[in-house]
Design a protein around this motif. Structure first.
Motif, mmCIF file in Angstrom:
data_model
loop_
_atom_site.group_PDB
_atom_site.id
_atom_site.type_symbol
_atom_site.label_atom_id
_atom_site.label_comp_id
_atom_site.label_asym_id
_atom_site.label_seq_id
_atom_site.Cartn_x
_atom_site.Cartn_y
_atom_site.Cartn_z
ATOM 1 N N GLY A 117 0.798 -1.214 0.000
ATOM 2 C CA GLY A 117 0.000 0.000 0.000
ATOM 3 C C GLY A 117 0.832 1.266 0.000
ATOM 4 O O GLY A 117 0.347 2.340 -0.397
ATOM 5 N N ALA A 118 2.089 1.157 0.418
ATOM 6 C CA ALA A 118 2.962 2.324 0.459
ATOM 7 C C ALA A 118 3.660 2.576 -0.879
ATOM 8 O O ALA A 118 4.390 3.556 -1.022
ATOM 9 N N SER A 119 3.435 1.701 -1.854
ATOM 10 C CA SER A 119 4.081 1.832 -3.155
ATOM 11 C C SER A 119 3.040 1.822 -4.264
ATOM 12 O O SER A 119 2.349 0.814 -4.450
ATOM 13 N N GLY A 120 2.942 2.922 -4.996
ATOM 14 C CA GLY A 120 1.999 2.986 -6.107
ATOM 15 C C GLY A 120 2.312 1.961 -7.177
ATOM 16 O O GLY A 120 1.400 1.359 -7.760
ATOM 17 N N THR A 121 3.591 1.748 -7.449
ATOM 18 C CA THR A 121 3.990 0.779 -8.463
ATOM 19 C C THR A 121 3.628 -0.644 -8.044
ATOM 20 O O THR A 121 3.098 -1.428 -8.838
ATOM 21 N N ALA A 122 3.918 -0.962 -6.794
ATOM 22 C CA ALA A 122 3.596 -2.299 -6.298
ATOM 23 C C ALA A 122 2.086 -2.539 -6.337
ATOM 24 O O ALA A 122 1.629 -3.615 -6.731
ATOM 25 N N GLN A 123 1.304 -1.543 -5.966
ATOM 26 C CA GLN A 123 -0.143 -1.686 -5.975
ATOM 27 C C GLN A 123 -0.673 -1.868 -7.392
ATOM 28 O O GLN A 123 -1.578 -2.671 -7.634
ATOM 29 N N LEU A 124 -0.098 -1.147 -8.349
ATOM 30 C CA LEU A 124 -0.506 -1.277 -9.743
ATOM 31 C C LEU A 124 -0.209 -2.689 -10.257
ATOM 32 O O LEU A 124 -1.056 -3.301 -10.927
ATOM 33 N N CYS A 125 0.970 -3.200 -9.944
ATOM 34 C CA CYS A 125 1.336 -4.557 -10.369
ATOM 35 C C CYS A 125 0.397 -5.586 -9.752
ATOM 36 O O CYS A 125 -0.037 -6.526 -10.428
ATOM 37 N N LEU A 126 0.076 -5.392 -8.479
ATOM 38 C CA LEU A 126 -0.801 -6.336 -7.796
ATOM 39 C C LEU A 126 -2.213 -6.295 -8.380
ATOM 40 O O LEU A 126 -2.859 -7.339 -8.539
ATOM 41 N N ASP A 127 -2.689 -5.106 -8.719
ATOM 42 C CA ASP A 127 -4.010 -4.979 -9.327
ATOM 43 C C ASP A 127 -4.074 -5.703 -10.669
ATOM 44 O O ASP A 127 -5.078 -6.353 -10.998
ATOM 45 N N ARG A 128 -3.009 -5.601 -11.440
ATOM 46 C CA ARG A 128 -2.968 -6.289 -12.735
ATOM 47 C C ARG A 128 -2.923 -7.803 -12.554
ATOM 48 O O ARG A 128 -3.547 -8.544 -13.319
ATOM 49 N N TYR A 129 -2.183 -8.242 -11.561
ATOM 50 C CA TYR A 129 -2.115 -9.674 -11.279
ATOM 51 C C TYR A 129 -3.482 -10.194 -10.836
ATOM 52 O O TYR A 129 -3.909 -11.280 -11.241
ATOM 53 N N HIS A 130 -4.183 -9.403 -10.036
ATOM 54 C CA HIS A 130 -5.533 -9.740 -9.601
ATOM 55 C C HIS A 130 -6.449 -9.907 -10.816
ATOM 56 O O HIS A 130 -7.182 -10.899 -10.924
ATOM 57 N N LYS A 131 -6.404 -8.968 -11.742
ATOM 58 C CA LYS A 131 -7.253 -9.041 -12.935
ATOM 59 C C LYS A 131 -6.895 -10.250 -13.796
ATOM 60 O O LYS A 131 -7.765 -10.876 -14.408
ATOM 61 N N PHE A 132 -5.601 -10.565 -13.847
ATOM 62 C CA PHE A 132 -5.156 -11.722 -14.622
ATOM 63 C C PHE A 132 -5.732 -13.013 -14.044
ATOM 64 O O PHE A 132 -6.207 -13.888 -14.783
ATOM 65 N N ILE A 133 -5.704 -13.152 -12.710
ATOM 66 C CA ILE A 133 -6.235 -14.349 -12.067
ATOM 67 C C ILE A 133 -7.743 -14.456 -12.283
ATOM 68 O O ILE A 133 -8.276 -15.526 -12.577
ATOM 69 N N GLU A 134 -8.423 -13.327 -12.141
ATOM 70 C CA GLU A 134 -9.886 -13.326 -12.269
ATOM 71 C C GLU A 134 -10.329 -13.574 -13.701
ATOM 72 O O GLU A 134 -11.349 -14.235 -13.945
ATOM 73 N N GLY A 135 -9.583 -13.055 -14.654
ATOM 74 C CA GLY A 135 -9.962 -13.208 -16.052
ATOM 75 C C GLY A 135 -11.268 -12.502 -16.350
ATOM 76 O O GLY A 135 -11.554 -11.433 -15.814
ATOM 77 N N TYR A 136 -12.116 -13.144 -17.168
ATOM 78 C CA TYR A 136 -13.408 -12.568 -17.533
ATOM 79 C C TYR A 136 -14.564 -13.232 -16.782
ATOM 80 O O TYR A 136 -15.711 -13.173 -17.219
ATOM 81 N N GLY A 137 -14.242 -13.871 -15.658
ATOM 82 C CA GLY A 137 -15.287 -14.539 -14.890
ATOM 83 C C GLY A 137 -15.567 -15.926 -15.427
ATOM 84 O O GLY A 137 -14.840 -16.464 -16.257
ATOM 85 N N PHE A 138 -16.648 -16.505 -14.958
ATOM 86 C CA PHE A 138 -17.021 -17.858 -15.377
ATOM 87 C C PHE A 138 -17.694 -17.828 -16.749
ATOM 88 O O PHE A 138 -18.447 -16.900 -17.068
ATOM 89 N N ASN A 139 -17.424 -18.848 -17.558
ATOM 90 C CA ASN A 139 -17.986 -18.902 -18.908
ATOM 91 C C ASN A 139 -19.496 -19.114 -18.898
ATOM 92 O O ASN A 139 -20.211 -18.574 -19.733
#
Length: 206
Positions: free
Chosen positions: A41-63
């Motif tokens: 939370g103290a690093s904008g770059t780290a938070q951005l990377c984590l948000d992208r990783y979160h979206k990658f794991i989630e994908g587009y939801g269930f088919n």
């Protein structure tokens, strides 16, 4: 440099026994999830990377549209909502937890998201198994509820049996706790590092 001369890696998470609560501490101060959350939370770059990783794991939801819109609890949480929350904890911590409720027949009636950082493992038995998951709203003891500070003590720590949907097991647990009105359900606790192992997220080394 070779294997013999290279600096030996240190253990990333110390697991200590908290005798007072019969728990395995998550890190030397039992605050590993909270600590890494503060660091990110103290690093904008780290938070951005984590948000992208979160979206990658989630994908587009269930088919399956019907499955993705299925409500899994009384608050109207859908499977896609649950996936979003689970993906966030897998990205942040390398694990996730769900709270499961049952009816008088031992059948699952609802599933709720359980924040992973609130969960701790009870000490293992002689067979190496964990019987219960301990949950506290804030292991730092700073949060309040109904105007009362949630200190880390026996009164504020809830312990749930680990997930086992076998109706015979569920009904036996209900009987042991005095009936369905006293039964709090079970917690499914999953670690990407293995069964009953506190996980380290992929960014831990950074």
């Amino acid at each position: 440099m070779n294997v013999k001369t290279a600096k030996k890696p240190q253990r990333r998470i110390d697991v200590n026994y908290l005798q007072r609560f019969n728990l395995q501490g998550y890190g030397d101060d039992n605050m590993y999830p909270q600590n890494i959350t503060s660091i990110v939370g103290a690093s904008g770059t780290a938070q951005l990377c984590l948000d992208r990783y979160h979206k990658f794991i989630e994908g587009y939801g269930f088919n399956n549209g019907f499955f993705s819109e299925m409500e899994v609890n009384r608050e109207g949480l859908t499977m896609d909502d649950l996936l979003h929350q689970v993906a966030g904890d897998v990205a942040r911590f390398g694990g996730f937890a769900l709270h499961v409720n049952y009816n008088v027949l031992g059948q699952i009636t609802e599933v709720n998201f359980q924040p992973f950082e609130q969960c701790r493992l009870e000490e293992t038995d002689d067979a190496g198994n964990v019987a219960r998951i301990a949950v506290h709203a804030d292991w730092k003891g700073d949060k309040t509820r109904n105007g009362k500070r949630q200190f880390v003590n026996e009164q504020n720590i809830e312990k749930f049996p680990v997930f086992n949907p076998d109706p015979e097991v569920v009904l036996r647990q209900m009987e042991n706790c005095g009936g369905i009105d006293s039964y709090k359900g079970q917690v499914l606790w999953v670690s990407m590092d293995g069964k009953y192992q506190y996980p380290t997220p992929i960014y831990d080394a950074v």
